[in-house]
Design a protein around this motif. Structure first.
Motif, short mmCIF file in Angstrom:
data_model
loop_
_atom_site.label_atom_id
_atom_site.label_comp_id
_atom_site.label_asym_id
_atom_site.label_seq_id
_atom_site.Cartn_x
_atom_site.Cartn_y
_atom_site.Cartn_z
N LEU A 1 21.09 42.88 60.70
CA LEU A 1 19.73 42.51 61.09
C LEU A 1 19.17 43.47 62.13
O LEU A 1 19.92 44.07 62.91
N SER A 2 17.84 43.56 62.16
CA SER A 2 17.19 44.38 63.19
C SER A 2 15.78 43.83 63.46
O SER A 2 15.14 43.26 62.58
N ASN A 3 15.36 43.98 64.69
CA ASN A 3 13.99 43.63 65.10
C ASN A 3 13.61 42.19 64.75
O ASN A 3 12.51 41.93 64.25
N ILE A 4 14.51 41.27 65.01
CA ILE A 4 14.23 39.86 64.70
C ILE A 4 13.46 39.23 65.85
O ILE A 4 13.98 39.09 66.97
N ASP A 5 12.20 38.88 65.58
CA ASP A 5 11.37 38.10 66.52
C ASP A 5 11.07 36.78 65.84
O ASP A 5 10.44 36.74 64.78
N LEU A 6 11.51 35.69 66.46
CA LEU A 6 11.50 34.41 65.76
C LEU A 6 11.24 33.27 66.74
O LEU A 6 11.85 33.22 67.83
N ASP A 7 10.34 32.36 66.38
CA ASP A 7 10.12 31.13 67.14
C ASP A 7 10.31 29.94 66.19
O ASP A 7 9.78 29.94 65.08
N ILE A 8 11.07 28.94 66.64
CA ILE A 8 11.22 27.70 65.89
C ILE A 8 10.81 26.56 66.82
O ILE A 8 11.38 26.40 67.90
N HIS A 9 9.84 25.76 66.39
CA HIS A 9 9.32 24.70 67.22
C HIS A 9 10.04 23.38 66.95
O HIS A 9 10.52 23.13 65.83
N ALA A 10 10.08 22.53 67.96
CA ALA A 10 10.57 21.18 67.77
C ALA A 10 9.67 20.45 66.78
O ALA A 10 8.44 20.60 66.81
N GLY A 11 10.26 19.72 65.87
CA GLY A 11 9.48 18.91 64.94
C GLY A 11 8.93 19.65 63.75
O GLY A 11 8.06 19.12 63.05
N GLU A 12 9.40 20.87 63.47
CA GLU A 12 8.91 21.60 62.30
C GLU A 12 10.08 22.09 61.45
O GLU A 12 11.21 22.23 61.92
N ILE A 13 9.79 22.34 60.18
CA ILE A 13 10.74 22.97 59.27
C ILE A 13 10.26 24.39 59.02
O ILE A 13 9.19 24.60 58.44
N LEU A 14 11.03 25.35 59.49
CA LEU A 14 10.73 26.76 59.25
C LEU A 14 11.57 27.22 58.06
O LEU A 14 12.80 27.24 58.13
N VAL B 1 14.09 22.56 62.65
CA VAL B 1 14.86 22.80 61.43
C VAL B 1 14.59 24.20 60.91
O VAL B 1 13.42 24.60 60.76
N LEU B 2 15.66 24.95 60.66
CA LEU B 2 15.57 26.24 59.96
C LEU B 2 16.22 26.04 58.60
O LEU B 2 17.41 25.72 58.52
N MET B 3 15.45 26.20 57.52
CA MET B 3 15.95 25.91 56.18
C MET B 3 15.87 27.15 55.30
O MET B 3 14.79 27.68 55.04
N ILE B 4 17.03 27.61 54.84
CA ILE B 4 17.14 28.75 53.94
C ILE B 4 17.30 28.23 52.51
O ILE B 4 18.13 27.36 52.25
#
Length: 537
Positions: free
Chosen positions: A289-302, A465-468
Motif C-alpha cells: 500500500l501507499s499514500n493511504i488517506d482514510l476516514d471512517i466515521h462512527a455509525g457508517e458503513i464504508l 464499519v469497513l466492508m470489503i
C-alpha cells in the motif's frame, strides 16, 4: 426466457427428465445421535445430465452427497445405480460402483506428482515395480482428452499447480476410475472468472461422455448456465425438483428460503446521524500500500471495492495490525495510536471478520461457547474486567441456529452460522470499529440477508464499519460511502448508490466512461468478478 435457457436447449434441455435415471436415491434419511438431518430425500440423475442441488446452508446438500459417496451410511432409504441396488459402507465401495466426488477442499497430495495422484493406490506395475512411464502416458492421455486447452505435465508436483489445475487433476482422477456419476461440491468457489468459464466447458464435455453430474452451488447464474434440472432442499427435506428452463431466479430463491427476498439490503443510515471520525489514516504505506488517506466515521458503513490484487485485503490487515503500516499516522477518536499487532488493534476496539473464517476466524474443533469467547479472553485484563460476556445473549443477537446448543463444535455448523459465530466473537469485545472482509462469501441467499442486517445493525448502533466485497451489488447496496482500490492506492471515493460502471472505471483506471462500448463494460465486469471468485485480493 430464464437465464441460460438457450444454451440448455442446445444441449438437450429438459429432455433429460424423460431419460431413464442412471442414479436413483429413494427415501434417504440420516440421523446423527438422534438428530434428524435428512427426512426421506428422493433424487434422480440421468446419464448426460447436470442435476443441480441447491438450498440454504444446513439444508442437507453435503450430507446427502456424502451418503452417495459412501462417507456416511443412510439411516433409511436405498441407492440404485444403473438399475442395481447399492449399499456403501466405505468410500472405496462407492468408488468401485462408479461414484466420484470432488469436494471444495481437494483430496490431493501436494508433494506427489499429477500422475501419482491420479493413480494413487492403483499404480500400473511391471512385476513388483511401478511402471512410471505407463502411468505418466495414461495420465497425459486423460488430461489431453479432457483439458487440451490447459497442458499439465504428468510429472509436475500437484502443490505447484493453480487451484483450477488441481481441480482438473481431480476430474482426471475420476475419469481414470471410469466413474459414471460425478459430484461437484461448490466447484467454482475459489476460481477466477476465466477459470470458471473453462470449468463450464469441461462440465459440458463430461455430459457429452454420458456422465451423470450432481452439481452443488450457491451461485444461481452458473446453475442456470449448466443444469437441466434443479432439486431444492430445505431443512433436510426435498422441497421440489424443477426443470431449469421452467423456473426463474426469483422463484428458485423463494423455494430455497421459503419467502421472497424483494429487499436484499437493509435501508441505509441517516447521513445526518453519522458520528465523528472514529479512525483516521494519513500517508499510510506498507510493502503493498501507499499514500493511504482514510476516514471512517462512527455509525457508517464504508465500502471497499477493487480488482484482484488492488490491495483491499492488505488495507484491512494493515488497519488490524496483522501486516501493519510501515509509514504514516493512525488516529482513533482524534488521538494518535500505534497498531503493530492484532492484539493492539483489539485493545483499541477494532474487530476483524476475515475473509477465511475457517482458518483465521474460528477454532473449528472447539465449541460455539469457546469460539465466541476467544477475542474477549484476548483482551487486556483491565478492559476484560469491565466487559461482561453472556454467550447465549450474543448468539441470540446474531440469530445463530445450532442443533447441539452452545456446546456444539463449530465445524458442524453451516457456513452462515459459522460466520455468525465470528461476528458474535467480536461483539463480545464491544468494538468501536469492525472490518468485514468478504462477509458473505460462500453463504446462501437467505443467510446473506441476515448478515447484511447484522452489519447495518452495528452501524445503526454507532459502530464504524469497513466492508470489503467483490460483489458489486453488495458494495452498492450496503455502503454509505465507497472507496475504490487500485494498485495499492485509493483510486477514488464515491457517494452512496453509485453505478457499477463508476466503480469499474475507478478500479481499472479508465476515465472516459462515455467512450466505452458494451463489450468493454462486459470485459471489465468479468475482470471485477474474478476478484470475488478467485481468492484473496
Amino acid at each position: 426466457m430464464s437465464p441460460g435457457e438457450e444454451s440448455r436447449e442446445a444441449a438437450g434441455g429438459a429432455a433429460t427428465a424423460t431419460r431413464s435415471p442412471l442414479l436413483q436415491m429413494r427415501g434417504i434419511k440420516k440421523d446423527f445421535l438422534g438428530v434428524h438431518v435428512l427426512h426421506g430425500i428422493d433424487l434422480e440423475c440421468a446419464a448426460g445430465e447436470v442435476h443441480a442441488i441447491v438450498g440454504e446452508n444446513g439444508a442437507g446438500k453435503s450430507t446427502l452427497m456424502k451418503i452417495l459417496a459412501g462417507v456416511y451410511t443412510p439411516s433409511a432409504g436405498e441407492i440404485i445405480i444403473d438399475g442395481t441396488p447399492q449399499k456403501f459402507n466405505h468410500p472405496l465401495e462407492a468408488q468401485q460402483a462408479g461414484v466420484s466426488i470432488i469436494y471444495q477442499e481437494f483430496n490431493l497430495l501436494p508433494d506427489r506428482t499429477v500422475a501419482e495422484n491420479v493413480f494413487l493406490g492403483r499404480e500400473p506395475k511391471k512385476g513388483f515395480i511401478v511402471d512410471r512411464a505407463k502411468m505418466e502416458r495414461d495420465t497425459a492421455k486423460l488430461l489431453h482428452e479432457f483439458a487440451p486447452d490447459d497442458p499439465i505435465a504428468p510429472d509436475e508436483l500437484v502443490g505447484r499447480l493453480s487451484v483450477a489445475q488441481q481441480q482438473t487433476v481431480e476430474i482426471a482422477k475420476a475419469l481414470s476410475l471410469d466413474s459414471k456419476i460425478l459430484v461437484m461440491d461448490e466447484p467454482t468457489a475459489s476460481l477466477a472468472a476465466h477459470e470458471v468459464e473453462r470449468l463450464f466447458d469441461r462440465v459440458k464435455r463430461l455430459r457429452e461422455r454420458g456422465m451423470a453430474i450432481l452439481y452443488i452451488s450457491h451461485r444461481l447464474k452458473e446453475i442456470f448456465e449448466l443444469a437441466q434440472r434443479i432439486t431444492v432442499l430445505k431443512d433436510g427435506n426435498k422441497v421440489k425438483t424443477v426443470n431449469a428452463d421452467e423456473v426463474t431466479s426469483a422463484e428458485l430463491v423463494k423455494l430455497m428460503v421459503g419467502r421472497e427476498l424483494d429487499q436484499y439490503f437493509p435501508p441505509r443510515g441517516d447521513p445526518s446521524k453519522r458520528g465523528d471520525v472514529k479512525l483516521r489514516v494519513r500517508g499510510g504505506a506498507t510493502e503493498v500500500l501507499s499514500n493511504i488517506d482514510l476516514d471512517i466515521h462512527a455509525g457508517e458503513i464504508l465500502g471497499v471495492a477493487g480488482l484482484q490484487g488492488s490491495g483491499r485485503t492488505e488495507l484491512a490487515r494493515a488497519i488490524f495490525g496483522a501486516d501493519p503500516f510501515l509509514e504514516g499516522t493512525v488516529e482513533i477518536d482524534g488521538k494518535p495510536v500505534k497498531i503493530n499487532s492484532p492484539k493492539q488493534a483489539i485493545a483499541h476496539g477494532i474487530g476483524f471478520v476475515s475473509e477465511d473464517r475457517k482458518t483465521e476466524g474460528l477454532t473449528l474443533a472447539q465449541s460455539i461457547r469457546d469460539n465466541v469467547a476467544l477475542a474477549w479472553r484476548g483482551l487486556a485484563r483491565g478492559r476484560r474486567s469491565q466487559l461482561s460476556i453472556n454467550v447465549k445473549d450474543l448468539c441470540q443477537a446474531v440469530e445463530l441456529r445450532s442443533r447441539g446448543g452452545l456446546g456444539q463444535e463449530v465445524r458442524y455448523l453451516s457456513g452462515g452460522n459459522q460466520q455468525k459465530v465470528v461476528i458474535a466473537k467480536w461483539l463480545a469485545t464491544e468494538p468501536q470499529l469492525v472490518i468485514f472482509d468478504e462477509p458473505t462469501r460462500g453463504i446462501d441467499v437467505g443467510a446473506k440477508a441476515g448478515i447484511h442486517d447484522l452489519i447495518r445493525g452495528l452501524a445503526n448502533e454507532g459502530v464504524a464499519v469497513l466492508m470489503i466485497s467483490s460483489e458489486l451489488p453488495e458494495v452498492i447496496g450496503m455502503s454509505d460511502r465507497i472507496i475504490v482500490m487500485r494498485n495499492g492506492q485509493i483510486a477514488g471515493e464515491l457517494p452512496a448508490g453509485p453505478t457499477e460502471a463508476e466503480i469499474m472505471f475507478l478500479a481499472t483506471g479508465e476515465e472516459d466512461i462515455e467512450a466505452k462500448t458494451e463489450a468493454d463494460l462486459a470485459k471489465i465486469q468479468e475482470e471485477l468478478s474474478s476478484a470475488g471468485e478467485g481468492g484473496k485480493s
